[in-house]
Design a protein around this motif. Structure first.
Motif, short mmCIF file in Angstrom:
data_model
loop_
_atom_site.label_atom_id
_atom_site.label_comp_id
_atom_site.label_asym_id
_atom_site.label_seq_id
_atom_site.Cartn_x
_atom_site.Cartn_y
_atom_site.Cartn_z
N LYS A 196 0.94 -1.15 0.18
CA LYS A 196 -0.04 0.04 -0.16
C LYS A 196 0.81 1.03 -0.04
O LYS A 196 2.07 1.38 0.49
CB LYS A 196 -0.97 0.07 1.16
N PRO A 197 0.52 2.24 -0.50
CA PRO A 197 0.97 3.67 -0.47
C PRO A 197 1.51 3.92 0.86
O PRO A 197 0.89 3.79 1.81
CB PRO A 197 0.08 4.67 -1.07
N GLN A 198 2.76 4.29 0.99
CA GLN A 198 3.73 4.46 2.29
C GLN A 198 3.77 3.38 3.35
O GLN A 198 4.01 3.29 4.26
CB GLN A 198 2.87 5.64 3.14
N GLY A 199 3.45 2.14 2.77
CA GLY A 199 3.31 1.02 3.65
C GLY A 199 4.81 0.72 4.01
O GLY A 199 4.95 0.43 5.18
N THR A 200 5.90 0.66 3.19
CA THR A 200 7.25 0.19 3.47
C THR A 200 7.78 1.40 4.25
O THR A 200 8.61 1.14 5.30
CB THR A 200 8.01 0.19 2.22
#
Length: 171
Positions: free
Chosen positions: A16-20
């Motif tokens: 997901k966006p910004q997950g990492t």
């Protein structure tokens, strides 16, 4: 991919966006806390070991022995600090290889297509007027001089071609 881990993170969360970024920040904080705990315990443990004197110790031998005994714990702290730095690279690697790479490849493909189109245009005779050879440049330059005629109409002043003898006279 739906495999659940004991900390609640899955690969779906990471994608997901910004997950990492969130995962890396969480892990860095956790590892940093562990490193700080080990560092504090290490200094206490080393100090306590330095206070233990064994009969027959030479000067500073207790300190050296304490240092050597706590070396594995110091290595643990060092590795935890390195792990903090490595966790910080998780998001950067993901962005470089999965977010920025497609954009980079798209730009490269557009540049390659433009270069191909330019090359194809030259092969088809289009744009050949832009290619100047030394002979073309010499022919163009021969019609112009550095000065214009005195009436200001922008026409080049006709001047006889200079010879080598004229050059020697001026010198």
């Amino acid at each position: 991919m739906n495999q659940h881990h004991n900390n609640g993170w899955t690969s779906e969360h990471l994608l997901k966006p910004q997950g990492t970024n969130l995962y890396a920040a969480q892990q860095r904080e956790r590892l940093r806390q562990m490193a700080n705990e080990v560092q504090g315990l290490l200094s206490e443990y080393r100090s306590a070991l330095e206070d233990i004197h064994i009969d027959g110790d030479k000067p500073l031998e207790a300190k050296v022995r304490a240092f050597r005994a706590t070396r594995p714990m110091a290595a643990l702290e060092k590795h935890l600090r390195a792990a903090v730095n490595e966790a910080g690279k998780i998001d950067a690697a993901y962005n470089r290889l999965y977010v920025e790479l497609p954009v980079k490849r798209e730009k490269r493909a557009a540049a390659k297509a433009l270069q191909k189109a330019h090359k194809a245009g030259i092969k088809n005779g289009q744009g050949m007027q832009a290619v100047n050879t030394a002979a073309n440049l010499h022919g163009i330059a021969a019609g112009f001089t550095d000065q214009q005629n005195g009436n200001g109409d922008g026409n080049a002043q006709e001047k006889p071609a200079a010879t080598f003898l004229d050059f020697l006279k001026e010198a």
